[in-house]
Scaffold this motif. Structure first.
Motif, short mmCIF file in Angstrom:
data_model
loop_
_atom_site.label_atom_id
_atom_site.label_comp_id
_atom_site.label_asym_id
_atom_site.label_seq_id
_atom_site.Cartn_x
_atom_site.Cartn_y
_atom_site.Cartn_z
N GLU A 140 0.82 -1.20 0.00
CA GLU A 140 0.00 0.00 0.00
C GLU A 140 0.86 1.26 0.00
O GLU A 140 0.56 2.23 -0.70
N ALA A 141 1.94 1.23 0.78
CA ALA A 141 2.83 2.40 0.85
C ALA A 141 3.53 2.63 -0.50
O ALA A 141 3.65 3.78 -0.95
N LEU A 142 3.97 1.55 -1.15
CA LEU A 142 4.63 1.69 -2.45
C LEU A 142 3.67 2.21 -3.51
O LEU A 142 4.05 3.03 -4.35
N ALA A 143 2.43 1.75 -3.47
CA ALA A 143 1.43 2.22 -4.43
C ALA A 143 1.17 3.72 -4.25
O ALA A 143 1.05 4.47 -5.23
N GLU A 144 1.12 4.16 -3.01
CA GLU A 144 0.90 5.58 -2.72
C GLU A 144 2.08 6.43 -3.21
O GLU A 144 1.89 7.50 -3.81
N ILE A 145 3.29 5.94 -2.96
CA ILE A 145 4.48 6.69 -3.40
C ILE A 145 4.57 6.71 -4.92
O ILE A 145 4.92 7.74 -5.53
N ARG A 146 4.26 5.59 -5.56
CA ARG A 146 4.30 5.52 -7.03
C ARG A 146 3.34 6.53 -7.65
O ARG A 146 3.68 7.21 -8.63
N ALA A 147 2.14 6.66 -7.08
CA ALA A 147 1.18 7.64 -7.59
C ALA A 147 1.69 9.07 -7.41
O ALA A 147 1.52 9.92 -8.30
N GLU A 148 2.33 9.33 -6.29
CA GLU A 148 2.87 10.67 -6.04
C GLU A 148 4.02 10.99 -6.99
O GLU A 148 4.15 12.12 -7.49
N VAL A 149 4.88 9.99 -7.25
CA VAL A 149 6.01 10.19 -8.17
C VAL A 149 5.50 10.43 -9.59
O VAL A 149 6.08 11.20 -10.35
N ASP A 150 4.39 9.79 -9.96
CA ASP A 150 3.79 10.02 -11.29
C ASP A 150 3.42 11.48 -11.46
O ASP A 150 3.67 12.09 -12.51
N LYS A 151 2.81 12.06 -10.43
CA LYS A 151 2.42 13.47 -10.49
C LYS A 151 3.65 14.38 -10.59
O LYS A 151 3.67 15.32 -11.38
N LEU A 152 4.65 14.07 -9.78
CA LEU A 152 5.87 14.89 -9.81
C LEU A 152 6.61 14.76 -11.13
O LEU A 152 7.21 15.72 -11.62
N SER A 153 6.56 13.57 -11.72
CA SER A 153 7.21 13.36 -13.01
C SER A 153 6.58 14.23 -14.09
O SER A 153 7.28 14.79 -14.95
N GLN A 204 11.39 2.36 -7.91
CA GLN A 204 10.95 3.72 -7.61
C GLN A 204 12.12 4.60 -7.17
O GLN A 204 12.15 5.79 -7.48
N VAL A 205 13.07 4.01 -6.45
CA VAL A 205 14.24 4.79 -6.01
C VAL A 205 15.03 5.27 -7.22
O VAL A 205 15.42 6.46 -7.30
N VAL A 206 15.28 4.39 -8.18
CA VAL A 206 16.02 4.77 -9.40
C VAL A 206 15.25 5.82 -10.18
O VAL A 206 15.83 6.79 -10.70
N ARG A 207 13.95 5.66 -10.24
CA ARG A 207 13.12 6.62 -10.97
C ARG A 207 13.20 8.01 -10.34
O ARG A 207 13.35 9.02 -11.05
N VAL A 208 13.11 8.08 -9.04
CA VAL A 208 13.18 9.38 -8.35
C VAL A 208 14.55 10.01 -8.52
O VAL A 208 14.67 11.23 -8.75
N GLN A 209 15.61 9.21 -8.45
CA GLN A 209 16.96 9.74 -8.61
C GLN A 209 17.16 10.35 -9.99
O GLN A 209 17.82 11.39 -10.14
N LYS A 210 16.61 9.74 -11.03
CA LYS A 210 16.72 10.28 -12.38
C LYS A 210 15.99 11.61 -12.50
O LYS A 210 16.48 12.54 -13.16
N LEU A 211 14.84 11.71 -11.86
CA LEU A 211 14.10 12.98 -11.89
C LEU A 211 14.87 14.09 -11.18
O LEU A 211 14.87 15.24 -11.62
N VAL A 212 15.52 13.73 -10.07
CA VAL A 212 16.32 14.71 -9.34
C VAL A 212 17.50 15.17 -10.18
O VAL A 212 17.84 16.37 -10.22
N ASP A 213 18.15 14.25 -10.90
CA ASP A 213 19.25 14.62 -11.79
C ASP A 213 18.76 15.56 -12.90
O ASP A 213 19.46 16.52 -13.26
N THR A 214 17.58 15.31 -13.44
CA THR A 214 17.02 16.17 -14.48
C THR A 214 16.79 17.58 -13.93
O THR A 214 17.09 18.58 -14.60
N LEU A 215 16.28 17.67 -12.73
CA LEU A 215 16.06 18.99 -12.12
C LEU A 215 17.37 19.72 -11.84
O LEU A 215 17.43 20.94 -11.98
N ASP A 216 18.40 18.99 -11.46
CA ASP A 216 19.71 19.62 -11.25
C ASP A 216 20.24 20.23 -12.55
O ASP A 216 20.79 21.35 -12.54
N ASN A 217 20.07 19.51 -13.64
CA ASN A 217 20.51 20.05 -14.94
C ASN A 217 19.69 21.27 -15.35
O ASN A 217 20.23 22.25 -15.88
#
Length: 273
Positions: A140-153, A204-217
């Motif tokens: 349940e926690a992973l599903a909630e985080i995945r939905a939040e990461v989708d919005k942030l992506s 999900q960890v790898v996905r979030v890290q890639k988004l953070v790298d994109t924002l840094d650039n």
């Protein structure tokens, strides 16, 4: 009519019904003569004993009737430990005691030490139930985080499109998205996962890290707009020079072969007057 006392002696019906004798019902269901305070060695202070019970790293001191059973003691311990009586195993002098055994008959006295253990089958069942509960909670926690990461992506993609299209993007907007993504990383790190859900968390960890790298650039591009403009100009000029050099109008002159006439030198000198 005959009745048996706790010591095995018979009690006649006449004595049982006699008014000058007080009777009481013991926890085990046995009717015995009631003891009164001040009757010598059977005083109320000597009737109750304190027992030391070890339960793992916990220590309990339980005060009970000296003529109670081990089942009675388990009932008291249930309130202290939260373990049901069927889940308890009481050991005295290295031997497990049954519920219907009497404390005083087993030799349990004041300040005697007992060991309380949880029934292995019950403990294993609880661990399985806890494991299933944790697995469901992790899913349940992973599903909630995945939905939040989708919005942030989606928001990161919108910011990236705006920067690439020359739209003005505030740096604080990028910082806010980065902070929200880092919060998701902290949530992912706090999830207790098993083998099945560990891969999902890693994804999900790898996905979030890639988004953070994109924002840094993107943040670097926003902080140095002149540098980006210069890169575009240089890139455009380089493309034009490459096109000019490879086709008509090249600045490099073609290589030509010059015909040089040779002069024959002889020793026949003419004399001039």
């Amino acid at each position: 009519m005959k009745k048996w006392s706790s010591k095995g002696s018979q009690i006649s019906s006449e004595e049982y019904g006699r008014g000058d004798v007080d009777w009481e019902l013991r926890p085990g269901g046995m009717i015995v003569q009631k003891r009164h305070v001040g009757s010598g060695s059977d005083s109320n202070s000597e009737r109750f004993i304190t027992i030391k019970v070890s339960h793992g790293s916990y220590r309990h001191q339980i005060t009970v009737d000296s003529h109670s059973t081990f089942g009675d003691l388990k009932t008291v311990l249930r309130r202290q430990t939260g373990l049901e009586t069927r889940e308890q195993r009481l050991l005295f002098k290295g031997k497990e005691k049954e519920n219907d055994e009497w404390l005083h008959m087993a030799g349990v006295n004041d300040m005697s030490k007992l060991i309380l253990m949880e029934d292995p089958a019950t403990k294993e069942r609880k661990l399985e139930e806890m494991k299933k509960k944790n697995t469901l909670a992790a899913g349940e926690a992973l599903a909630e985080i995945r939905a939040e990461v989708d919005k942030l992506s989606e928001k990161v993609a919108a910011v990236e499109g705006g920067v690439s299209g020359g739209k003005r993007v505030e740096e604080k907007e990028v910082n806010l998205l980065t902070e929200l993504l880092m919060m998701q990383l902290l949530k992912l790190d706090a999830i207790e996962t098993d083998i099945d859900s560990k891969l999902q968390r890693r994804t999900q960890v790898v996905r979030v890290q890639k988004l953070v790298d994109t924002l840094d650039n993107l943040k670097a591009r926003i902080s140095n707009p002149l540098n980006q403009t210069t890169k575009k100009i240089v890139s455009s000029a380089t493309a034009k020079w490459e096109a000019f050099d490879s086709g008509f109008g090249s600045l490099i002159p073609p290589t030509s072969k010059l015909t040089i006439s040779s002069t024959k030198i002889t020793h026949d000198w003419e004399l001039f007057d």
